[in-house]
Design a protein around this motif. Structure first.
Motif, PDB file in Angstrom:
ATOM      1  N   HIS A   4       0.869  -1.188   0.000  1.00 47.26           N
ATOM      2  CA  HIS A   4       0.000   0.000   0.000  1.00 47.26           C
ATOM      3  C   HIS A   4       0.891   1.219   0.000  1.00 47.26           C
ATOM      4  N   ASN A   5       0.784   1.994  -1.045  1.00 52.64           N
ATOM      5  CA  ASN A   5       1.680   3.142  -1.143  1.00 52.64           C
ATOM      6  C   ASN A   5       1.059   4.419  -0.592  1.00 52.64           C
ATOM      7  N   GLY A   6      -0.143   4.287  -0.050  1.00 54.53           N
ATOM      8  CA  GLY A   6      -0.830   5.493   0.397  1.00 54.53           C
ATOM      9  C   GLY A   6      -0.342   5.978   1.756  1.00 54.53           C
ATOM     10  N   PHE A   7      -0.601   5.156   2.751  1.00 44.36           N
ATOM     11  CA  PHE A   7      -0.245   5.570   4.103  1.00 44.36           C
ATOM     12  C   PHE A   7       0.041   4.312   4.921  1.00 44.36           C
ATOM     13  N   ALA A   8       0.729   4.489   5.992  1.00 42.08           N
ATOM     14  CA  ALA A   8       0.965   3.391   6.926  1.00 42.08           C
ATOM     15  C   ALA A   8      -0.093   3.453   8.010  1.00 42.08           C
ATOM     16  N   TYR A   9      -0.236   2.349   8.685  1.00 43.99           N
ATOM     17  CA  TYR A   9      -1.269   2.239   9.714  1.00 43.99           C
ATOM     18  C   TYR A   9      -1.152   3.341  10.754  1.00 43.99           C
ATOM     19  N   ARG A  10       0.104   3.638  11.159  1.00 42.28           N
ATOM     20  CA  ARG A  10       0.240   4.606  12.246  1.00 42.28           C
ATOM     21  C   ARG A  10      -0.108   6.015  11.790  1.00 42.28           C
ATOM     22  N   HIS A  11      -0.094   6.226  10.487  1.00 39.74           N
ATOM     23  CA  HIS A  11      -0.502   7.553   9.997  1.00 39.74           C
ATOM     24  C   HIS A  11      -1.988   7.774  10.248  1.00 39.74           C
ATOM     25  N   LEU A  12      -2.739   6.668  10.353  1.00 37.87           N
ATOM     26  CA  LEU A  12      -4.176   6.757  10.528  1.00 37.87           C
ATOM     27  C   LEU A  12      -4.599   6.529  11.972  1.00 37.87           C
ATOM     28  N   ARG A  41      -6.693   9.561  13.063  1.00 36.34           N
ATOM     29  CA  ARG A  41      -5.991  10.770  12.601  1.00 36.34           C
ATOM     30  C   ARG A  41      -6.159  10.915  11.092  1.00 36.34           C
ATOM     31  N   MET A  42      -7.351  11.279  10.685  1.00 37.00           N
ATOM     32  CA  MET A  42      -7.636  11.354   9.256  1.00 37.00           C
ATOM     33  C   MET A  42      -6.832  12.458   8.592  1.00 37.00           C
ATOM     34  N   ASP A  43      -6.745  13.608   9.200  1.00 38.19           N
ATOM     35  CA  ASP A  43      -6.006  14.718   8.580  1.00 38.19           C
ATOM     36  C   ASP A  43      -4.548  14.327   8.356  1.00 38.19           C
ATOM     37  N   ASN A  44      -3.989  13.671   9.327  1.00 42.23           N
ATOM     38  CA  ASN A  44      -2.593  13.257   9.186  1.00 42.23           C
ATOM     39  C   ASN A  44      -2.451  12.242   8.057  1.00 42.23           C
ATOM     40  N   MET A  45      -3.409  11.310   8.002  1.00 45.44           N
ATOM     41  CA  MET A  45      -3.355  10.291   6.962  1.00 45.44           C
ATOM     42  C   MET A  45      -3.479  10.909   5.587  1.00 45.44           C
ATOM     43  N   ILE A  46      -4.396  11.859   5.446  1.00 47.18           N
ATOM     44  CA  ILE A  46      -4.591  12.479   4.138  1.00 47.18           C
ATOM     45  C   ILE A  46      -3.332  13.213   3.705  1.00 47.18           C
ATOM     46  N   GLY A  47      -2.630  13.794   4.677  1.00 44.44           N
ATOM     47  CA  GLY A  47      -1.383  14.490   4.355  1.00 44.44           C
ATOM     48  C   GLY A  47      -0.305  13.566   3.828  1.00 44.44           C
ATOM     49  N   LYS A  48      -0.440  12.280   4.140  1.00 48.13           N
ATOM     50  CA  LYS A  48       0.584  11.339   3.691  1.00 48.13           C
ATOM     51  C   LYS A  48       0.284  10.749   2.323  1.00 48.13           C
ATOM     52  N   LYS A  72      -6.261  10.679  -3.863  1.00 49.07           N
ATOM     53  CA  LYS A  72      -6.259  11.461  -2.618  1.00 49.07           C
ATOM     54  C   LYS A  72      -7.501  12.338  -2.545  1.00 49.07           C
ATOM     55  N   ASP A  73      -7.900  12.862  -3.696  1.00 45.91           N
ATOM     56  CA  ASP A  73      -9.073  13.742  -3.726  1.00 45.91           C
ATOM     57  C   ASP A  73     -10.316  13.024  -3.196  1.00 45.91           C
ATOM     58  N   LEU A  74     -10.425  11.731  -3.437  1.00 45.97           N
ATOM     59  CA  LEU A  74     -11.598  10.997  -2.983  1.00 45.97           C
ATOM     60  C   LEU A  74     -11.648  10.940  -1.447  1.00 45.97           C
ATOM     61  N   ILE A  75     -10.532  10.603  -0.837  1.00 49.51           N
ATOM     62  CA  ILE A  75     -10.494  10.513   0.624  1.00 49.51           C
ATOM     63  C   ILE A  75     -10.708  11.880   1.242  1.00 49.51           C
ATOM     64  N   SER A  76     -10.064  12.863   0.642  1.00 53.17           N
ATOM     65  CA  SER A  76     -10.218  14.216   1.154  1.00 53.17           C
ATOM     66  C   SER A  76     -11.651  14.695   1.014  1.00 53.17           C
ATOM     67  N   LEU A  77     -12.290  14.294  -0.088  1.00 57.83           N
ATOM     68  CA  LEU A  77     -13.689  14.658  -0.295  1.00 57.83           C
ATOM     69  C   LEU A  77     -14.578  14.050   0.785  1.00 57.83           C
ATOM     70  N   LEU A  78     -14.370  12.767   1.058  1.00 56.56           N
ATOM     71  CA  LEU A  78     -15.225  12.080   2.022  1.00 56.56           C
ATOM     72  C   LEU A  78     -15.029  12.617   3.438  1.00 56.56           C
ATOM     73  N   TRP A  79     -13.813  13.032   3.732  1.00 62.59           N
ATOM     74  CA  TRP A  79     -13.545  13.465   5.110  1.00 62.59           C
ATOM     75  C   TRP A  79     -13.816  14.946   5.312  1.00 62.59           C
ATOM     76  N   LYS A  80     -13.340  15.749   4.369  1.00 61.81           N
ATOM     77  CA  LYS A  80     -13.419  17.188   4.576  1.00 61.81           C
ATOM     78  C   LYS A  80     -14.585  17.850   3.850  1.00 61.81           C
ATOM     79  N   GLY A  81     -15.231  17.102   2.965  1.00 60.63           N
ATOM     80  CA  GLY A  81     -16.316  17.715   2.206  1.00 60.63           C
ATOM     81  C   GLY A  81     -15.802  18.296   0.910  1.00 60.63           C
ATOM     82  N   ASN A  82     -16.742  18.814   0.125  1.00 59.39           N
ATOM     83  CA  ASN A  82     -16.359  19.268  -1.210  1.00 59.39           C
ATOM     84  C   ASN A  82     -16.044  20.758  -1.292  1.00 59.39           C
TER      85      ASN A  82
END
Lengths: 493, 550
Positions: A75-83, A95-102, A145-155
């Motif tokens: 998984h090239n997106g994020f590691a478990y501890r990022h989330l 920690r969604m914001d942190n995960m999205i940043g990764k 990334k846009d999809l996760i950011s959309l679901l968490w932070k809104g559009n």
């Protein structure tokens, strides 16, 4: 000669720097990750990454069903501890914001399994022949990334911009692979080359293939109107009853409650034929430097209905659909029943626009093609340092990874190696491989990231490759010490 | 001596280091542990989910047709200029409500004497003529009546003891060129008096009168001999009557008829939601359409024409000369046709402009007319009426969209309520984009009220002009040459939203005026359009508690 060597060293260093930069920018790979095996030619299966890598054994036969077993997750997106992180009070914090940043712009989760049922190979003068029968399962789910950011932070973060959701895709395949390999020593202008190739006959079992996805959503910064483009096509080849159940979900058919899966029909399906080829070359510059290049899994499988499986193609192609909102006159001041009726009509109209069409056309899905570029520096006869630059082709792009390794041979009984890899956007991948030979019995195990055992929360790659072979004619002849007294030092390497 | 690799020799340093690494790796692998608690999702803490969302909510494009909601009232000329026309029939009467032919009872009494007539013989008596004057209900002079329906009855009562044959001839009663000739048989059966009842259908006959509504009825008696004694003088009462006479046409003079148009009204619905404000219309009109198919002169008089709103009444005073108005009527060559007379009240001949400027919800009209007005000559004036003749009065109010408006307030009420999920919204922003091609400025406010119609909150604080007039071109067209864009935003906080949980209705209050605070003259055209887009931005705030938590 020395000047020649200096030039090669300079070029190699520059290539390494450039590739590290590329690798550091966009690290991912999604198919079978087998970088450690690649640099251990004592293991016959190393030739699967470069068909010009000649096994040391003059003859080998794999232990049936256990000669090569591979399992890997990446998984090239994020590691478990990022989330997820444990707090001082022992609770787990999301920690969604942190995960999205990764996240990268496009991210993938992949899982691959491979099992070799039967394998053998033998040397014939300057040639080497090999055979392999394997079962392979590859899968990858991509998400932007846009999809996760959309679901968490809104559009609202995309006001005045366009969300790029084209990175959403699913690709998976299960298939049989029968391969025949051949390699041959060639001397060209006094230089030693080995050219090799492998022909693969493939039989597909099940497939999901995202052929196209151009999904974007733009938001106007003046009136928040949404502009949508949906150009996608997903193809599937699945067992008949599963296809019918999917049809019923889509409203095409009544649901089939008798989901009878016949494993015999499934595994003996001969309808989906494919073809692949591996090509490679190995060049020994001198006793210290050698280089390899290969392209692997260049081919496709043609998926079609038959043999207990059905093909479905799901597509939609809406260009520039703009939603401005509902019409005031249809709802304001009207009775509830009329409002409901008008609302349903509006939703039906939108659904009709985005209607997914279903067809049953056969299609071709490409194999996950890879390239390997290898440089090996032989320190001594028993010590080698290798550099591997691997690139995975997907969706018309090249995704590189980089591995540096050190391999050592402890005589004929034991060989081992350690590596450091930059892959899947992670810089902490420590690999390990070991092959133990007791007579003809060879056991090997390799992983590209043993560090995941110590730090699973931080890992993005986890894989293991092990197997048992019977190898013959791999031992070095014992030296005649009486001849060594006057032998130049270099000749003993 | 060179080192020779051998298991028996001590490893070189680098081999030792590598071996130690392998051993270390092996130990670490064996000793490695996955911290299971890090994956125990039952320990997941609650977290806040607060996306910020935007969406387009409403998009409406309104034209004049949409705004006025009734295409039949809007009239458009060749230049797309619009006029609103309200028209209602306030009076209509058919001829049978105005003119009636009363039943006529004649009762001719014939006295005669005979001599003894041997059986088998007969005696023809001299013709007996009755001159009868038809009665009228309104002093009509009948020249001729084309009879559509009716009956001529004979209820004969006689003391003649002989059989008779009575020939009836009415020269003035013709059908297909033949006069009315009927035979009535009087049969003596031995008892007296003898009564006989005969009736004859008069449909299709034309009754022509000599002067003074007179007709003659001729009787020819034939007495048949028998062995009965002679009891002369005898009396025969014919008992004639004209009954239920309906007509196709009447020619003559219909008399002076007073027509009273009962009070009726024309609704002007465009002003129904008006609260206040002033309108200046450049050229409003009221038209009176009188349609007359009676062939006789009629004078028409407006007793009262008033513009009425909920708070004001203005009498419309016509200044037309001559007054009263003479209504057109068809001539003899136009029998069956209807003639229309139009009287127009505009700003040049009445105070109609002042009347319309109070934004009346309706116009009330009381009028009357007189057919064959005095002076007239009943002996020589010639009228005609047919069975379908009628007279009707339509009142039309014409409102051209040409003028100016200032402080013109409208209000509407709509049911409205918010979902209880509103508590998850931290704040809302409404974003209203208007692209206005109308020559009107609009200030709008929305009031949120509860079930008791008590005001809870208002949307725009303060009240805002959300629509700006398009750019108006010069006279005489005063047409909008380019639309105007306006963006209005308003934020509603969480506290205000929570306060609106009890909202049941909204009052939409808007105030319109033409550009420059109502001082600019404008004209409305059918191709005007306003585009309204409303978007919304919402900050959601909610706490998610994982379901596996204890």
């Amino acid at each position: 000669m020395i000047k020649h060597m200096k030039v090669i060293k300079i070029i190699s260093v520059k290539c390494i720097i450039i590739f590290i930069l590329i690798a550091g920018y966009n690290q991912q790979s999604f198919s079978q990750q087998d970088n450690m095996i690649h640099l251990l030619p004592v293991i016959p299966q190393s030739a699967y990454t470069n068909p010009a890598f000649k096994p040391k054994a003059k003859f080998y036969i794999g232990f049936p069903a256990l000669s090569s077993v591979y399992g890997g997750l990446a998984h090239n997106g994020f590691a478990y501890r990022h989330l997820i992180q444990r707090r001082a009070d022992d609770s787990l914090e999301l920690r969604m914001d942190n995960m999205i940043g990764k996240l990268a712009n496009t991210n993938y989760v992949s899982a691959n399994v491979s099992e070799e049922i039967l394998a053998f190979g033998f040397k014939a003068r300057k040639s080497y022949f090999s055979f392999s029968l394997s079962e392979k399962i590859t899968s990858r789910v991509g998400y932007p990334k846009d999809l996760i950011s959309l679901l968490w932070k809104g559009n609202s973060q995309f006001i005045g911009e366009t969300m790029d959701l084209s990175g959403i895709n699913i690709n998976a395949a299960a298939y049989h692979e029968i391969s025949i390999g051949y390699m041959h020593d060639v001397r060209i202008k006094n230089q030693n080359f080995v050219f090799g190739g492998r022909i693969k006959m493939l039989r597909g079992l099940m497939n999901v293939y995202t052929q196209k996805n151009d999904l974007t959503i733009g938001i106007d910064d003046n009136d928040y109107a949404h502009t949508t483009n949906t150009g996608f096509q997903v193809n599937m080849c699945v067992p008949d009853t599963l296809a019918m159940n999917i049809d019923s979900i889509n409203g095409k058919d009544t649901i089939n409650e008798d989901f009878n899966f016949n494993p015999v029909d499934f595994f003996t399906n001969n309808s989906n034929k494919g073809f692949g080829i591996d090509l490679g070359v190995f060049y020994k510059l001198n006793s210290s430097f050698s280089f390899g290049a290969s392209i692997v899994d260049l081919g496709y499988i043609k998926w079609q209905t038959g043999g207990g499986s059905s093909v479905r193609n799901y597509s939609s192609n809406v260009q520039d659909f703009v939603f401005y909102g509902i019409d005031f006159n249809d709802f304001f001041g009207k009775d509830d029943s009329i409002v409901k009726e008008n609302f349903n009509e509006a939703m039906d109209s939108i659904a009709d626009i985005f209607n997914v069409s279903t067809t049953k056309n056969s299609y071709k899905a490409p194999l996950p093609t890879k390239i390997y570029l290898t440089a090996i520096y032989t320190i001594t006869k028993h010590d080698k340092v290798g550099l591997l630059m691997r690139g995975d082709f997907f969706n018309k792009r090249l995704y590189p990874s980089f591995t540096a390794s050190y391999n050592k041979w402890f005589g004929n009984m034991l060989s081992a190696g350690v590596s450091y890899s930059v892959m899947n956007r992670s810089y902490m991948n420590l690999g390990f491989a070991m092959a133990f030979n007791l007579g003809p019995w060879q056991t090997y195990v390799a992983t590209d990231n043993i560090y995941c055992l110590f730090d699973p929360e931080g890992a993005r790659t986890a894989n293991v490759h092990f197997g048992i072979n019977f190898i013959f004619g791999y031992k070095e002849a014992k030296p005649n010490y009486s001849l060594l007294r006057d032998t130049p030092k270099e000749s003993l390497k | 001596m060179r080192k020779i690799y051998s298991w028996k020799n001590n490893f070189p340093v680098k081999e030792k280091v590598f071996s130690l690494f392998l051993i270390l790796m092996t130990v670490l692998v064996q000793q490695s542990c996955i911290k299971k608690d890090d994956f125990d999702f039952k320990k997941m803490a609650s977290f806040e989910y607060s996306p910020n969302l935007v969406a387009p909510i409403i998009h409406t494009s309104l034209t004049m047709d949409d705004l006025l909601a009734s295409n039949q009232l809007i009239h458009e000329d060749a230049n797309n200029f619009l006029t609103l026309i309200y028209r209602t029939t306030v009076f209509s009467k058919k001829i049978d409500e105005l003119i009636d032919i009363p039943n006529q009872t004649i009762n001719t009494s014939i006295n005669f004497s005979t001599v003894s007539i041997p059986a088998g013989d007969s005696l023809i008596m001299p013709t007996y003529t009755t001159a009868y004057t038809f009665n009228s209900s309104n002093g009509e002079r009948f020249d001729s009546i084309f009879i559509k329906s009716g009956v001529l009855d004979f209820n004969i009562n006689g003391d003649v003891n002989h059989n008779l044959k009575i020939n009836v001839n009415i020269p003035g009663l013709l059908k297909n060129g033949q006069s009315f000739k009927k035979i009535i048989n009087y049969n003596y059966t031995g008892s007296l008096p003898v009564t006989i009842h005969n009736n004859f259908d008069l449909s299709g006959y034309k009754l022509t009168f000599s002067s003074g509504n007179n007709i003659n009825i001729n009787y020819d008696l034939t007495v048949y001999g028998d062995n009965n004694s002679d009891y002369s003088p005898y009396n025969l009462n014919m008992g004639e009557s004209f009954t239920d006479i309906g007509f196709n046409m009447i020619f003559g003079f219909m008399g002076t008829i007073d027509l009273d148009f009962n009070q009726d009204s024309v609704d002007v619905s465009i002003f129904n939601n008006t609260l206040s404000g002033s309108i200046y219309l450049a050229d409003p009109k009221v038209r009176l359409y009188l349609n007359n198919s009676l062939g006789l002169p009629i004078n028409f008089t407006i007793n009262t024409l008033a513009a009425m709103s909920s708070s004001n009444t203005v009498l419309v005073t016509p200044f037309v000369n001559p007054y009263p108005w003479q209504i057109n009527y068809p001539s003899y060559s136009e029998i069956g046709q209807s003639k229309e007379t139009i009287f127009t009240l505009d700003s040049t001949n009445s105070n109609i402009r002042q009347a319309v400027n109070i934004s009346p919800q309706y116009f009330s009209c009381i009028a009357n007319a007189q057919a064959n007005p005095l002076p007239n000559n009943p002996l020589t004036d010639k009228n005609f009426v047919i069975d379908t003749s009628k007279i009707s009065l339509d009142v039309e109010v014409e409102i051209p969209f040409h003028g100016s408006v200032s402080d013109y307030a409208l209000q509407d009420t709509v049911d409205f309520s918010l979902s209880e999920d509103i508590e998850k919204i931290d704040w809302l922003i409404f974003r209203v984009n208007t692209l206005n091609g109308f020559p009107l400025d609009a200030t709008m406010q929305i009031y949120f009220v509860d079930s008791l119609e008590k005001k809870i909150d208002s949307l725009l604080v303060p009240e805002e002009q959300v629509i700006t007039s398009g750019v108006i071109g010069p006279a005489p067209d005063y047409k909008v040459v380019s639309p105007t864009h306006k963006l209005t935003t308003d934020k509603i906080s969480h506290d205000r939203l929570m306060n609106m949980i009890n909202v049941k209705k909204i009052y939409i209050y808007s105030k319109l005026e033409t550009a420059n605070s109502g001082n600019t003259i404008i004209k409305m055209y059918s191709d005007y359009n306003i585009d309204i887009k409303i978007g919304i931005q919402a900050q959601i705030k909610t706490t998610v508690v994982p379901s596996n938590n204890d």
